[in-house]
Scaffold this active site. Structure first.
Site, PDB file in Angstrom:
ATOM      1  N   CYS A   1      13.935  11.376   5.205  1.00 37.46           N
ATOM      2  CA  CYS A   1      13.897  11.214   6.702  1.00 37.46           C
ATOM      3  C   CYS A   1      15.293  11.267   7.284  1.00 37.46           C
ATOM      4  O   CYS A   1      15.212  11.411   8.578  1.00 37.46           O
ATOM      5  CB  CYS A   1      13.508   9.569   6.923  1.00 37.46           C
ATOM      6  SG  CYS A   1      14.346   8.438   5.733  1.00 37.46           S
TER       7      CYS A   1
ATOM      8  N   GLU B   1      10.302   2.552   9.987  1.00 39.86           N
ATOM      9  CA  GLU B   1      10.973   3.548   9.772  1.00 39.86           C
ATOM     10  C   GLU B   1      10.305   4.874   9.930  1.00 39.86           C
ATOM     11  O   GLU B   1       9.419   5.066   9.184  1.00 39.86           O
ATOM     12  CB  GLU B   1      11.722   3.493   8.603  1.00 39.86           C
ATOM     13  CG  GLU B   1      13.154   4.099   8.580  1.00 39.86           C
ATOM     14  CD  GLU B   1      12.955   5.350   7.873  1.00 39.86           C
ATOM     15  OE1 GLU B   1      12.505   6.280   8.474  1.00 39.86           O
ATOM     16  OE2 GLU B   1      13.632   5.635   6.887  1.00 39.86           O
TER      17      GLU B   1
ATOM     18  N   GLU C   1       9.981  16.906  13.993  1.00 41.09           N
ATOM     19  CA  GLU C   1      10.174  16.838  12.393  1.00 41.09           C
ATOM     20  C   GLU C   1       9.541  17.948  11.438  1.00 41.09           C
ATOM     21  O   GLU C   1       8.280  17.741  11.720  1.00 41.09           O
ATOM     22  CB  GLU C   1      10.019  15.245  11.893  1.00 41.09           C
ATOM     23  CG  GLU C   1      11.036  14.975  10.857  1.00 41.09           C
ATOM     24  CD  GLU C   1      10.577  13.571  10.282  1.00 41.09           C
ATOM     25  OE1 GLU C   1       9.329  13.022  10.348  1.00 41.09           O
ATOM     26  OE2 GLU C   1      11.535  12.539   9.885  1.00 41.09           O
TER      27      GLU C   1
ATOM     28  N   LYS D   1       0.748  -1.135   0.065  1.00 45.05           N
ATOM     29  CA  LYS D   1       0.009  -0.033  -0.198  1.00 45.05           C
ATOM     30  C   LYS D   1       0.934   1.125  -0.050  1.00 45.05           C
ATOM     31  O   LYS D   1       1.458   1.851   1.123  1.00 45.05           O
ATOM     32  CB  LYS D   1      -0.923   0.252   1.118  1.00 45.05           C
ATOM     33  CG  LYS D   1      -2.100   0.968   1.069  1.00 45.05           C
ATOM     34  CD  LYS D   1      -2.466   1.679   2.250  1.00 45.05           C
ATOM     35  CE  LYS D   1      -1.921   2.874   2.433  1.00 45.05           C
ATOM     36  NZ  LYS D   1      -2.015   4.063   1.670  1.00 45.05           N
TER      37      LYS D   1
END
Ligand code: TXE
Length: 501
Positions: free
Chosen positions: A287, A253, A388, A178
């Site tokens: 990331c 992750e 972040e 997905k």
């Protein structure tokens, strides 16, 4: 007229539309134009995909292939991806808004991941345990974990999918992929390639759609054995909680706040140049982006002024703009999030040295462009240092000693990546050892290889992708003990013998 792909779910070897006929428009982050229209799966479609994966796995058809056969399949997929690389890079670029040249690099990396796992499949996976008794054959064997839900993000859609799909196939798993609902096109292309390469029916399934509708059922369904997820921290926590109800394996992750530490004795020209790339590449939607600059006090002004000047000069543009150096953010919602993040940083006392707002350039007005931004005078107590942004925003902190640099570098809930710049190799080794992050670069920033593990300490995730560990995520380990000369154990007294006495 943009290509339409309304039969774009791949379930049990068949292309089909959503069970309720729903579709989703994919719009370009560059100018909001229509890129394509794809099927928008329902929870029922997700359930059908799980059923297909479960049936294919339980039939044993694919998992009983030899490692060499699966390796040949994955190598064939790499060949076909190479054949179609240009076309797929265009699709990736269309959905993400990234420049075609960046998508070309991504495709080269994707192919190298499939090639690496094709090679790794040929290595020895079982182990003989010498127990010191010649009657005993004891061996530890590796078997596929089962049905896997592979849920991916929008920043590197096909690359992140490849880190999951290639080892899952080599291991002999069946899976449901997905991708992010914002970037489905390259996953559709990958499915076509896997089908053409001869992946058995039901092994590789594709569902497209919203996380809450299509992703969530993949993480709660008891027919799924493992969830591998790359995305945001909040979603990762929710997935872990849901998966715990059926004790699924999870691999996560979840991004990072990655310190880029520059000491005064570094090659400053290289350090400054790499610091700019580390944070502004792909407009910070990486990331492992070097979003936290930690700079030694004596060189602060020179380093920070140079980076701010470079940030102001960065040219932004769409996929086909050959003069552009970076592109737009993925969506209007994400642009809003990055804008708020900068507003909050300024309210908390950060000093704006470059950027800070949506681009006002006429040619970028229809897209989600945010100016490369540099924020000085930041401290670990500020949310811009801890959270972040996933945008082109650099925060700058200053340190006076090696110990302080290490303490700052570790003062984050995340632990994905970090870098240290110094000409003192002993200092570099000490700092690299002390930093609690999954990848450390010394006098460099950003490189990774399919052969080397990638993943995070602390809240950056669980498990590793790439390298041998990236395959181990998809394997169950079984110990098989064979006694070639069966004998009584003699542990308990034989009751029948006792009675007969
Ligand atoms: O990610 P989400 P979003 C970070 C970055 C970004 C933030 C949010 O900071 O600003 O995450 O981004 C699927 N069950 N990263 O909202 O929600 C979703 O459909 C199952 C870091 O886009 O994590 C998509 O396929 N699946 C990052 C995928 O999860 C669910 C890369 C990622 O979406 C779900 C991207 C649910 N309940 C963003 N909800 C990295 N680590 O590289 C959503 N999804």
């Amino acid at each position: 007229m943009p290509a339409q792909s309304v039969n774009s779910l791949f379930i049990d070897g068949q292309w089909r539309g959503a069970s309720d006929g729903s579709t989703r428009e994919i719009r370009s982050p560059h100018d909001s134009s229509l890129v394509t229209k794809v099927s928008e799966a329902t929870a029922q479609d997700a359930s059908d995909a799980i059923a297909a994966a479960r049936a294919s796995f339980d039939s044993g058809l694919f998992s009983s292939w030899s490692w060499a056969q699966r390796s040949a399949l994955v190598a064939r997929i790499a060949d076909l991806l190479e054949r179609d690389a240009e076309k797929i890079a265009m699709l990736e670029s269309g959905d993400t808004g990234k420049r075609v040249i960046e998508a070309d690099y991504d495709l080269a990396d994707v192919i190298s991941v499939f090639r690496y796992y094709a090679g790794l499949g040929l290595s020895e996976h079982d182990r003989v345990v010498h127990v010191g008794d010649e009657r005993i054959d004891s061996r530890v064997v590796s078997e596929p974990v089962g049905v896997c839900a592979l849920i991916g993000p929008w920043n590197y859609p096909l690359l992140q999918a490849s880190w999951k799909v290639a080892p899952a196939l080599i291991a002999g798993c069946s899976f449901i992929l997905k991708p992010s609902e914002l970037t489905p096109s390259s996953a559709i292309a990958l499915m076509k390639v896997m089908d053409e390469a001869g992946t058995p029916k039901g092994v590789a399934n594709l569902v497209l759609g919203a996380g809450a509708v299509v992703g969530a059922p993949l993480t709660s369904d008891k027919r799924v054995d493992l969830v591998s997820f790359t995305g945001g921290l909040a979603t990762g926590k929710a997935i872990m909680a849901t998966a715990s109800q059926t004790v699924k394996k999870v691999a996560l992750e979840l991004g990072g706040k990655n310190p880029n530490i520059i000491f005064a004795d570094a090659d400053l020209e290289a350090a400054i140049d790499n610091a700019v790339t580390a944070v502004f590449l792909h407009s910070g939607q990486v990331c492992s982006a070097g979003t936290r600059l930690l700079v030694e006090r004596s060189i602060h002004d020179h380093v920070v002024e140079s980076i701010a000047a470079r940030a102001n000069a960065i040219r932004m543009g769409g996929p086909a703009d050959l003069t552009a150096e970076t592109g737009p953010l993925i969506s209007q919602a994400h642009l809003g999030k990055v804008s708020l993040y900068v507003e909050k940083a300024l309210a908390e006392g950060a000093q704006l040295l470059a950027g800070g707002k949506r681009s006002t350039h006429e040619s970028l007005a229809k897209g989600w462009y945010f100016e490369p931004t540099v924020l000085d005078n930041c401290r670990t107590s500020m949310s811009c240092v801890q959270d972040e942004s996933f945008g082109p925003v650099l925060t700058v902190e200053t340190f006076d000693s090696e110990a302080e640099a290490i303490a700052l570098g570790n003062d984050t809930i995340y632990g994905l990546a970090g870098a240290v710049w110094t000409s003192d190799s002993d200092k570099a080794a000490r700092v690299a050892k002390a930093l609690r992050h999954g990848t450390i670069w010394i006098n460099d920033f950003g490189p990774y290889k399919a052969q080397a593990e990638w993943g995070g300490f602390k809240a950056s995730g669980i498990g590793r992708e790439l390298g041998p560990s990236g395959l181990h995520e998809y394997l169950e380990i079984k110990h098989i003990w064979t006694n070639t000369s069966p004998a009584r154990s003699g542990w308990f007294e034989d009751s029948l013998e006792r009675e007969s006495k």
